[in-house]
Design an enzyme around this catalytic site. Sequence first.
Site, mmCIF file in Angstrom:
data_model
loop_
_atom_site.group_PDB
_atom_site.id
_atom_site.type_symbol
_atom_site.label_atom_id
_atom_site.label_comp_id
_atom_site.label_asym_id
_atom_site.label_seq_id
_atom_site.Cartn_x
_atom_site.Cartn_y
_atom_site.Cartn_z
ATOM 1 C CG ASP A 1 -5.379 2.509 -3.771
ATOM 2 O OD1 ASP A 1 -5.288 1.275 -3.711
ATOM 3 O OD2 ASP A 1 -5.059 3.169 -4.779
ATOM 4 C CG ASP B 1 -9.109 3.116 -5.239
ATOM 5 O OD1 ASP B 1 -8.972 2.040 -4.642
ATOM 6 O OD2 ASP B 1 -8.162 3.727 -5.774
#
Length: 312
Positions: A12, A208
């Site tokens: 990410d 996430d």
Amino acid sequence: DVLRKVKTMVFDKTGTLTTGDLKIDKLITPEDKSPDLLVDTIYRCEYTSNHPFAKAVRQAYTADYDSALVNAYSEYPGKGVMLLYGEERLIAGSPAFLREQGFIDLIDSEGASAVHAVRDDIYLGCMSFTDELRPGMKAAIADLRGRGVNKMVMLSGDREAKAKALSEELGLDAWAAELLPHQKIEQLEANMAAVKGLTAYIGEGMNDAPALARADLGIAMGQIGNPASIETADVVLLHDRPAQLVEAFDQARETHLTVSQNIILALGVKTLVMVLGISGISGLWEAIIADVGVTLLAVLNATRHGINVSRG
């Protein structure tokens, strides 16, 4: 042991490759609109949000906010917020989100990440943000390649220009930008299907958590990370240092080596004593001493590895 077998790493962007400590860069408004009105609108929309943009806004500005005046509130993950504050209809979000609401002629933030705002159907402009590369990340990427990670990918909800620039700076193999949370999982699964070996996902935000659970190995940032991502992850980097990711790889390999040594030692000694027993050279006492001795040696060898890990 799973970490030792990882060949692909998917990162990410915000809070992982970068510090996640967003700063307000610019307030960009049409000529006839007030920057103060832009700030006031975005502040009220982002007041209760946990998004990194919202945290940056609350740290930089203070505006009037009364929860009793909130008559309706809707947050769309990865997109934006709609708020009915008193009699005023407020919207704050990404350019794509505002276009979905019918606002077409938006100000160009010149590739920077930005939140655009609307009050009572009047477009007010946008607030752009800056984010710094996490110290040591470039060196960690190079070290991971040296440890057998063949492919590195970045997934981001940011603008394409910014994601591309960061990917090129770090020398990543691939990147995807302007992704919604569910699209990150789709990209992760596509990468997992296209490569050999195991895939790790590294992230820190609440959005996430599904990707951390879906990957072969989930790695979360422990200091800046959201509790949901920390609970879901298999590995947590407590101090958010990129070097800890490299240390985790080294520890995984050392642990595997220690386990292999102990197995070979135990089986080797027992086989030797068995052969000697069949030959009539060793007896019961030798077998007992060999069994206990091997156990002690295995424990000492494992303890030696534990001491090395704690020092590292």
